[in-house]
Scaffold this motif. Structure first.
Motif, PDB file in Angstrom:
ATOM      1  N   ASN A 185      -8.527   9.938  -5.096  1.00  0.00           N
ATOM      2  CA  ASN A 185      -7.153   9.845  -4.593  1.00  0.00           C
ATOM      3  C   ASN A 185      -6.655  11.245  -4.256  1.00  0.00           C
ATOM      4  N   ARG A 186      -5.799  11.328  -3.210  1.00  0.00           N
ATOM      5  CA  ARG A 186      -5.247  12.631  -2.813  1.00  0.00           C
ATOM      6  C   ARG A 186      -4.551  13.289  -4.000  1.00  0.00           C
ATOM      7  N   THR A 187      -3.749  12.512  -4.708  1.00  0.00           N
ATOM      8  CA  THR A 187      -3.095  13.026  -5.915  1.00  0.00           C
ATOM      9  C   THR A 187      -3.976  12.638  -7.108  1.00  0.00           C
ATOM     10  N   ARG A 200      -0.645   1.653  -5.230  1.00  0.00           N
ATOM     11  CA  ARG A 200      -0.421   0.390  -5.966  1.00  0.00           C
ATOM     12  C   ARG A 200      -1.586  -0.571  -5.789  1.00  0.00           C
ATOM     13  N   MET A 201      -2.085  -0.723  -4.569  1.00  0.00           N
ATOM     14  CA  MET A 201      -3.167  -1.673  -4.328  1.00  0.00           C
ATOM     15  C   MET A 201      -4.516  -1.098  -4.762  1.00  0.00           C
ATOM     16  N   GLY A 202      -4.799   0.128  -4.335  1.00  0.00           N
ATOM     17  CA  GLY A 202      -6.105   0.734  -4.609  1.00  0.00           C
ATOM     18  C   GLY A 202      -6.400   0.843  -6.100  1.00  0.00           C
ATOM     19  N   GLY A 241      -7.704  -7.265   5.696  1.00  0.00           N
ATOM     20  CA  GLY A 241      -6.303  -7.184   5.308  1.00  0.00           C
ATOM     21  C   GLY A 241      -6.094  -8.059   4.085  1.00  0.00           C
ATOM     22  N   VAL A 242      -5.196  -7.641   3.218  1.00  0.00           N
ATOM     23  CA  VAL A 242      -4.925  -8.404   2.000  1.00  0.00           C
ATOM     24  C   VAL A 242      -3.613  -9.149   2.153  1.00  0.00           C
ATOM     25  N   LEU A 243      -3.667 -10.466   1.999  1.00  0.00           N
ATOM     26  CA  LEU A 243      -2.435 -11.264   1.952  1.00  0.00           C
ATOM     27  C   LEU A 243      -2.179 -11.538   0.481  1.00  0.00           C
ATOM     28  N   ILE A 249     -11.737   1.125   0.907  1.00  0.00           N
ATOM     29  CA  ILE A 249     -10.647   2.065   1.213  1.00  0.00           C
ATOM     30  C   ILE A 249      -9.310   1.330   1.229  1.00  0.00           C
ATOM     31  N   MET A 250      -8.320   1.889   0.536  1.00  0.00           N
ATOM     32  CA  MET A 250      -6.975   1.306   0.517  1.00  0.00           C
ATOM     33  C   MET A 250      -5.978   2.454   0.578  1.00  0.00           C
ATOM     34  N   LEU A 251      -5.713   2.919   1.805  1.00  0.00           N
ATOM     35  CA  LEU A 251      -4.799   4.055   1.990  1.00  0.00           C
ATOM     36  C   LEU A 251      -3.557   3.587   2.734  1.00  0.00           C
ATOM     37  N   ALA A 252      -2.656   4.510   2.996  1.00  0.00           N
ATOM     38  CA  ALA A 252      -1.359   4.140   3.563  1.00  0.00           C
ATOM     39  C   ALA A 252      -1.486   3.473   4.934  1.00  0.00           C
ATOM     40  N   ASP A 253      -2.297   4.053   5.826  1.00  0.00           N
ATOM     41  CA  ASP A 253      -2.491   3.467   7.161  1.00  0.00           C
ATOM     42  C   ASP A 253      -3.814   3.961   7.737  1.00  0.00           C
ATOM     43  N   THR A 256      -4.497   5.815  10.284  1.00  0.00           N
ATOM     44  CA  THR A 256      -4.591   7.222  10.700  1.00  0.00           C
ATOM     45  C   THR A 256      -5.086   8.046   9.515  1.00  0.00           C
ATOM     46  N   VAL A 257      -4.553   7.737   8.340  1.00  0.00           N
ATOM     47  CA  VAL A 257      -4.981   8.430   7.113  1.00  0.00           C
ATOM     48  C   VAL A 257      -6.442   8.082   6.818  1.00  0.00           C
ATOM     49  N   VAL A 258      -6.817   6.823   7.051  1.00  0.00           N
ATOM     50  CA  VAL A 258      -8.207   6.401   6.797  1.00  0.00           C
ATOM     51  C   VAL A 258      -9.163   7.207   7.666  1.00  0.00           C
TER      52      VAL A 258
HETATM   53  N1  LIG Z   1       1.586  -3.090  -1.992  1.00  0.00           N
HETATM   54  C1  LIG Z   1       1.372  -4.298  -1.527  1.00  0.00           C
HETATM   55  O1  LIG Z   1       1.878  -5.292  -2.060  1.00  0.00           O
HETATM   56  C2  LIG Z   1       0.450  -4.508  -0.352  1.00  0.00           C
HETATM   57  C3  LIG Z   1       0.064  -5.817  -0.017  1.00  0.00           C
HETATM   58  C4  LIG Z   1      -0.822  -6.018   1.046  1.00  0.00           C
HETATM   59  C5  LIG Z   1      -1.296  -4.939   1.774  1.00  0.00           C
HETATM   60  N2  LIG Z   1      -0.882  -3.676   1.430  1.00  0.00           N
HETATM   61  C6  LIG Z   1      -1.415  -2.557   2.226  1.00  0.00           C
HETATM   62  O2  LIG Z   1      -2.193  -1.743   1.373  1.00  0.00           O
HETATM   63  C7  LIG Z   1      -2.154  -0.386   1.828  1.00  0.00           C
HETATM   64  C8  LIG Z   1      -1.760   0.486   0.646  1.00  0.00           C
HETATM   65  O3  LIG Z   1      -0.514   0.033   0.139  1.00  0.00           O
HETATM   66  P1  LIG Z   1       0.005   0.479  -1.297  1.00  0.00           P
HETATM   67  O4  LIG Z   1       1.133  -0.437  -1.619  1.00  0.00           O
HETATM   68  O5  LIG Z   1      -1.124   0.616  -2.241  1.00  0.00           O
HETATM   69  O6  LIG Z   1       0.616   1.915  -0.932  1.00  0.00           O
HETATM   70  P2  LIG Z   1       0.928   3.154  -1.891  1.00  0.00           P
HETATM   71  O7  LIG Z   1       1.085   2.715  -3.300  1.00  0.00           O
HETATM   72  O8  LIG Z   1       2.037   3.867  -1.239  1.00  0.00           O
HETATM   73  O9  LIG Z   1      -0.410   4.028  -1.782  1.00  0.00           O
HETATM   74  C9  LIG Z   1      -0.710   4.732  -0.611  1.00  0.00           C
HETATM   75  C10 LIG Z   1      -2.022   5.447  -0.806  1.00  0.00           C
HETATM   76  O10 LIG Z   1      -2.291   6.195   0.377  1.00  0.00           O
HETATM   77  C11 LIG Z   1      -2.502   7.571   0.003  1.00  0.00           C
HETATM   78  N3  LIG Z   1      -2.091   8.451   1.076  1.00  0.00           N
HETATM   79  C12 LIG Z   1      -0.917   8.413   1.786  1.00  0.00           C
HETATM   80  N4  LIG Z   1      -0.908   9.392   2.711  1.00  0.00           N
HETATM   81  C13 LIG Z   1      -2.081  10.064   2.573  1.00  0.00           C
HETATM   82  C14 LIG Z   1      -2.671  11.154   3.243  1.00  0.00           C
HETATM   83  N5  LIG Z   1      -2.047  11.778   4.257  1.00  0.00           N
HETATM   84  N6  LIG Z   1      -3.901  11.575   2.854  1.00  0.00           N
HETATM   85  C15 LIG Z   1      -4.544  10.951   1.843  1.00  0.00           C
HETATM   86  N7  LIG Z   1      -4.057   9.903   1.163  1.00  0.00           N
HETATM   87  C16 LIG Z   1      -2.827   9.463   1.526  1.00  0.00           C
HETATM   88  C17 LIG Z   1      -1.683   7.756  -1.253  1.00  0.00           C
HETATM   89  O11 LIG Z   1      -2.126   8.896  -1.935  1.00  0.00           O
HETATM   90  P3  LIG Z   1      -1.152   9.654  -2.991  1.00  0.00           P
HETATM   91  O12 LIG Z   1      -1.267   8.873  -4.264  1.00  0.00           O
HETATM   92  O13 LIG Z   1      -1.713  11.008  -3.044  1.00  0.00           O
HETATM   93  O14 LIG Z   1       0.242   9.599  -2.396  1.00  0.00           O
HETATM   94  C18 LIG Z   1      -2.032   6.446  -1.972  1.00  0.00           C
HETATM   95  O15 LIG Z   1      -3.328   6.484  -2.512  1.00  0.00           O
HETATM   96  C19 LIG Z   1      -1.160  -0.351   2.988  1.00  0.00           C
HETATM   97  O16 LIG Z   1      -1.869  -0.408   4.194  1.00  0.00           O
HETATM   98  C20 LIG Z   1      -0.350  -1.629   2.789  1.00  0.00           C
HETATM   99  O17 LIG Z   1       0.175  -2.119   4.005  1.00  0.00           O
HETATM  100  C21 LIG Z   1      -0.034  -3.434   0.387  1.00  0.00           C
END
Ligand SMILES: NC(=O)c1ccc[n+]([C@@H]2O[C@H](COP(=O)([O-])OP(=O)(O)OC[C@H]3O[C@@H](n4cnc5c(N)ncnc54)[C@H](OP(=O)(O)O)[C@@H]3O)[C@@H](O)[C@H]2O)c1
Length: 290
Positions: free
Chosen positions: A33-35, A13-15, A118-120, A65-69, A71-73
């Motif tokens: 992206n992984r997918t 969603r963010m990336g 970090g993004v707020l 880089i904007m990944l799940a956590d 460890t993944v990064v």
């Molecule tokens: N969403 C928000 O409103 C928000 C706001 C502020 C900060 N954040 C932070 O932004 C980061 C991303 O959040 P998001 O909402 O964008 O999450 P998300 O939509 O769930 O996206 C997660 C991303 O991580 C990838 N990923 C997960 N596991 C992986 C693995 N093992 N190997 C490779 N890639 C992997 C996913 O790839 P696939 O597409 O292949 O699954 C996807 O690109 C997090 O740290 C979150 O805390 C989010």
């Protein structure tokens, strides 16, 4: 003027929104992206595909880089070690200070500059002043690529230590969860007599909480002075007040657990003889915890 090429690693969603912003701003943008299917809408808008993280890192002087956590990064970057030398990595994934510092050291060992942030904000507020991006790390990378961060919102650089941004991010989120804890508890209390959350929240709670937010800078001044002068109310009054809320909560069949840590911190300061000081002295008790 030619815009800096940028690679975006992680199109959740963010990336995906971040990549779209760079494309819109005219940066030659490479995406991974992984997918892979998630890259398709971006490719249709002019992004270039990378088949691997290594390819993405190699394609641009700076990668965001904007990944799940974290460890993944780390695992993702480990697959790209051969391409890291001379590159700048901007990691905006939410993480901890220890992870940021470790990643900074590891990247330095591979010749890469590192900014951790970090993004707020949420995807919808990115690239508006409403989204605040706090970041820290390499001053040289900040001078060279600070604009890449600034394109995503109000950018606040906090210094050369890679861990400072995550520390501030975690602290801000702690404030947020403290608010949610109090909110959920207050709703459970009025629910015990059948009040709907929506009405209570909108008509009664929000106006009060908004006025309370305005009190925080005065509390901050009390804390920074180290003397804890009373501007609003002292510690004794607040312990008595919190205990009343806890009794009310229990008698309504609702746990008082969310209030216990604050009551305990204030009561401990009371026992140390600070009952007449401002209740903001709770900070002293929290600081002394192991
Ligand atoms: N969403 C928000 O409103 C928000 C706001 C502020 C900060 N954040 C932070 O932004 C980061 C991303 O959040 P998001 O909402 O964008 O999450 P998300 O939509 O769930 O996206 C997660 C991303 O991580 C990838 N990923 C997960 N596991 C992986 C693995 N093992 N190997 C490779 N890639 C992997 C996913 O790839 P696939 O597409 O292949 O699954 C996807 O690109 C997090 O740290 C979150 O805390 C989010």
């Amino acid at each position: 003027m030619t815009k800096t090429p940028v690679s975006v690693i992680g199109l959740g969603r963010m990336g995906a929104t971040i990549a779209e912003i760079y494309l819109r701003e005219g940066h030659p943008t490479t995406v991974w992206n992984r997918t892979p299917a998630k890259a398709e809408p971006l490719l249709a808008k002019g992004a270039r595909p990378a088949a691997t993280v290594a390819e993405a890192v190699a394609a641009s002087p700076v990668s965001v880089i904007m990944l799940a956590d974290d460890t993944v990064v780390r695992a993702s970057l480990e697959s790209a070690t051969s391409e890291l030398d001379g590159r700048t990595i901007v990691n905006l994934t939410t993480g901890r200070p220890d992870e940021a510092r470790e990643l900074g050291d590891w990247l330095a060992g591979h010749g890469a500059e590192y900014l951790d942030g970090g993004v707020l904000g949420v995807p919808q507020t990115l690239a508006t002043p409403e989204s605040v991006i706090i970041y820290s790390g390499s001053t040289a990378a900040n001078q060279r690529h600070g604009e890449i961060v600034a394109a995503l919102g109000t950018a606040r650089y906090l210094g050369a230590d890679h861990g400072l941004a995550s520390l501030n991010d975690m602290a801000i989120l702690s404030g947020m969860y403290g608010l949610f804890s109090g909110y959920f508890h207050s709703v459970a209390m009025v629910d015990s007599e059948g009040f709907k959350a929506a009405e209570f929240t909108k008509d009664l709670l929000i106006p009060w909480l908004r006025s309370i937010v305005d009190v925080l800078p005065t509390l901050a001044d009390e804390i920074d002075s180290g003397d804890y002068p009373v501007n609003f109310s002292n510690l004794d009054v607040n312990v008595a007040g919190i205990e009343n809320i806890m009794r009310t909560s229990r008698s309504q069949g609702v746990t008082d657990a969310p209030l216990v840590p604050l009551r305990d911190a204030l009561a401990a300061q009371q026992e140390k003889g600070h009952g007449e000081a401002s209740f903001s002295r709770a900070v002293e008790e929290l600081k002394s915890s192991e």
